[in-house]
Scaffold this motif. Structure first.
Motif, PDB file in Angstrom:
ATOM      1  N   PHE A 126      -6.360  13.816  -1.224  1.00  0.00           N
ATOM      2  CA  PHE A 126      -6.112  12.555  -0.536  1.00  0.00           C
ATOM      3  C   PHE A 126      -6.641  12.593   0.896  1.00  0.00           C
ATOM      4  O   PHE A 126      -7.320  11.678   1.359  1.00  0.00           O
ATOM      5  CB  PHE A 126      -4.607  12.253  -0.534  1.00  0.00           C
ATOM      6  CG  PHE A 126      -4.266  10.845  -0.153  1.00  0.00           C
ATOM      7  CD1 PHE A 126      -4.469   9.805  -1.037  1.00  0.00           C
ATOM      8  CD2 PHE A 126      -3.732  10.560   1.094  1.00  0.00           C
ATOM      9  CE1 PHE A 126      -4.161   8.497  -0.695  1.00  0.00           C
ATOM     10  CE2 PHE A 126      -3.422   9.268   1.456  1.00  0.00           C
ATOM     11  CZ  PHE A 126      -3.635   8.224   0.551  1.00  0.00           C
ATOM     12  N   GLU A 158      -3.404   7.167   6.555  1.00  0.00           N
ATOM     13  CA  GLU A 158      -2.599   6.550   5.497  1.00  0.00           C
ATOM     14  C   GLU A 158      -1.513   7.512   5.025  1.00  0.00           C
ATOM     15  O   GLU A 158      -0.375   7.110   4.766  1.00  0.00           O
ATOM     16  CB  GLU A 158      -3.496   6.153   4.331  1.00  0.00           C
ATOM     17  CG  GLU A 158      -2.789   5.334   3.266  1.00  0.00           C
ATOM     18  CD  GLU A 158      -3.744   4.862   2.174  1.00  0.00           C
ATOM     19  OE1 GLU A 158      -3.259   4.444   1.114  1.00  0.00           O
ATOM     20  OE2 GLU A 158      -4.973   4.918   2.413  1.00  0.00           O
ATOM     21  N   TYR A 159      -1.868   8.792   4.941  1.00  0.00           N
ATOM     22  CA  TYR A 159      -0.880   9.799   4.541  1.00  0.00           C
ATOM     23  C   TYR A 159       0.211   9.943   5.600  1.00  0.00           C
ATOM     24  O   TYR A 159       1.401  10.060   5.281  1.00  0.00           O
ATOM     25  CB  TYR A 159      -1.560  11.149   4.309  1.00  0.00           C
ATOM     26  CG  TYR A 159      -0.589  12.247   3.957  1.00  0.00           C
ATOM     27  CD1 TYR A 159       0.014  12.286   2.702  1.00  0.00           C
ATOM     28  CD2 TYR A 159      -0.239  13.225   4.886  1.00  0.00           C
ATOM     29  CE1 TYR A 159       0.923  13.268   2.372  1.00  0.00           C
ATOM     30  CE2 TYR A 159       0.677  14.212   4.565  1.00  0.00           C
ATOM     31  CZ  TYR A 159       1.258  14.229   3.307  1.00  0.00           C
ATOM     32  OH  TYR A 159       2.174  15.202   2.993  1.00  0.00           O
ATOM     33  N   TYR A 202       2.549   7.182   5.264  1.00  0.00           N
ATOM     34  CA  TYR A 202       3.385   7.360   4.076  1.00  0.00           C
ATOM     35  C   TYR A 202       4.564   8.285   4.382  1.00  0.00           C
ATOM     36  O   TYR A 202       5.665   8.112   3.849  1.00  0.00           O
ATOM     37  CB  TYR A 202       2.560   7.927   2.924  1.00  0.00           C
ATOM     38  CG  TYR A 202       3.342   8.056   1.637  1.00  0.00           C
ATOM     39  CD1 TYR A 202       3.745   6.923   0.919  1.00  0.00           C
ATOM     40  CD2 TYR A 202       3.688   9.307   1.130  1.00  0.00           C
ATOM     41  CE1 TYR A 202       4.470   7.042  -0.259  1.00  0.00           C
ATOM     42  CE2 TYR A 202       4.404   9.429  -0.051  1.00  0.00           C
ATOM     43  CZ  TYR A 202       4.798   8.295  -0.750  1.00  0.00           C
ATOM     44  OH  TYR A 202       5.517   8.408  -1.912  1.00  0.00           O
ATOM     45  N   LEU A 250       1.561   4.280  -3.131  1.00  0.00           N
ATOM     46  CA  LEU A 250       1.360   5.723  -2.960  1.00  0.00           C
ATOM     47  C   LEU A 250       2.468   6.558  -3.592  1.00  0.00           C
ATOM     48  O   LEU A 250       2.320   7.782  -3.721  1.00  0.00           O
ATOM     49  CB  LEU A 250       1.248   6.058  -1.465  1.00  0.00           C
ATOM     50  CG  LEU A 250      -0.067   5.695  -0.788  1.00  0.00           C
ATOM     51  CD1 LEU A 250      -0.021   6.075   0.690  1.00  0.00           C
ATOM     52  CD2 LEU A 250      -1.240   6.371  -1.471  1.00  0.00           C
ATOM     53  N   LYS A 278       1.209   8.720  -6.296  1.00  0.00           N
ATOM     54  CA  LYS A 278       0.471   9.919  -5.901  1.00  0.00           C
ATOM     55  C   LYS A 278       1.391  10.986  -5.318  1.00  0.00           C
ATOM     56  O   LYS A 278       1.170  12.183  -5.499  1.00  0.00           O
ATOM     57  CB  LYS A 278      -0.617   9.567  -4.880  1.00  0.00           C
ATOM     58  CG  LYS A 278      -1.753   8.711  -5.411  1.00  0.00           C
ATOM     59  CD  LYS A 278      -2.788   8.472  -4.337  1.00  0.00           C
ATOM     60  CE  LYS A 278      -3.961   7.655  -4.869  1.00  0.00           C
ATOM     61  NZ  LYS A 278      -4.765   8.438  -5.858  1.00  0.00           N
ATOM     62  N   GLN A 311       0.825  -1.203   0.000  1.00  0.00           N
ATOM     63  CA  GLN A 311       0.000   0.000   0.000  1.00  0.00           C
ATOM     64  C   GLN A 311       0.863   1.260   0.000  1.00  0.00           C
ATOM     65  O   GLN A 311       0.547   2.241  -0.672  1.00  0.00           O
ATOM     66  CB  GLN A 311      -0.910   0.001   1.228  1.00  0.00           C
ATOM     67  CG  GLN A 311      -1.939   1.121   1.237  1.00  0.00           C
ATOM     68  CD  GLN A 311      -2.855   1.019   2.434  1.00  0.00           C
ATOM     69  OE1 GLN A 311      -2.574   0.301   3.395  1.00  0.00           O
ATOM     70  NE2 GLN A 311      -3.972   1.734   2.393  1.00  0.00           N
TER      71      GLN A 311
END
Length: 276
Positions: free
Chosen positions: A133, A141-142, A145, A102, A105, A98
């Motif tokens: 996002f 999730e960001y 990341y 990213l 993006k 996952q």
């Protein structure tokens, strides 16, 4: 007001990483006091560290410098760091599909190095669609990341150190051309960005040697100058901000980074496959 608040927070996030940086030509050039502290610190944390890179002087020195060479406080910081890594499964984050997905993006690169061998974490802010996002409910999730990117850069350092190369910090290089206030200055984005403060302070103390902004809007530079004015001189020196004058920022970058290690967007000859 929203724009100013966001930019101020962004700068403070970067500053939290750099508050205790010791800028030198060689990251692993230790003073006699540091060598003495390292000897004591390695004895104190024996049995606590579990990765080969965590036993290296170039890794342990970060925690000592963060705590002004206080061995007991540095040990506590390290223990907090290792607990965080366990709780958040950081040791396996680079294998998470996952997170890898990213990268399309939020493109970045850590494959390049400066003339001292320090990895360069570079990206173009206008290519990061942060607003969309986060507003889609993916704040956590960001945030993860962010940890993924830093861990990727940190691994570059650790791998070099394990091979005997004398580097323990990295360079952050950001192209601000096309900076969009609506896209990057929304209040809704702040929640996703604030996690960067404890992430860098607890997880990666003193990881960054300097942050370089190019194609910086005048409004962004004004806020940076204001924030810098209340900081110690050594911390101020870690920031290098350039406007849209390509000759100016290219001349500076050429002093610390070879042309074949700079993407074309940063005045070099390297193709920016990962940043597109």
């Amino acid at each position: 007001m929203e724009y100013i608040l966001h930019l101020s927070l962004l700068l403070l996030l970067c500053l939290s990483v750099l508050q205790t940086v010791f800028p030198t030509n060689k990251d692993t050039l230790y003073t006699p006091r540091e060598k003495q502290a390292l000897t004591k610190f390695k004895e104190a944390v024996e049995g606590i560290v579990y990765k080969d890179y965590q036993k290296l002087d170039s890794y342990l020195i970060h925690f000592l410098r963060r705590k002004d060479l206080n061995v007991n406080q540095a040990k506590t910081l390290l223990q907090t760091n290792l607990k965080w890594r366990k709780d958040k499964n950081i040791d396996s984050i680079l294998q998470e599909k996952q997170m890898v997905a990213l990268e399309k993006k939020f493109p970045y690169s850590v494959d390049e190095v400066d003339k001292m061998g320090r990895p360069i974490l570079s990206y173009m802010l206008h290519k990061w669609d942060i607003r969309r996002f986060i507003l889609s409910g993916k704040t956590e999730e960001y945030q993860r990341y962010q940890a993924y990117i830093v861990e990727t850069a940190a691994k570059k350092l650790y791998d070099k150190a394990l091979m005997g190369k004398e580097v323990s910090q990295l360079i952050i290089l950001v192209d601000l051309s096309g900076f969009n206030v609506r896209e990057h200055g929304c209040l809704a984005c702040l929640q996703g960005l604030t996690e960067f403060v404890p992430l860098m302070d607890r997880g990666y103390p003193n990881l960054v040697n300097q942050v370089i902004f190019i194609n910086t809007p005048r409004s962004f530079k004004s806020i940076l100058d204001l924030v810098k004015s209340i900081l110690p001189a050594k911390t101020q020196e870690t920031f290098h901000t350039f406007s849209y004058d390509k000759d100016e920022w290219k001349a500076y970058l050429s002093k610390i980074i070879d042309e074949d290690q700079l993407f074309t967007a940063f005045g070099g000859t390297r193709r920016a496959k990962r940043l597109s």
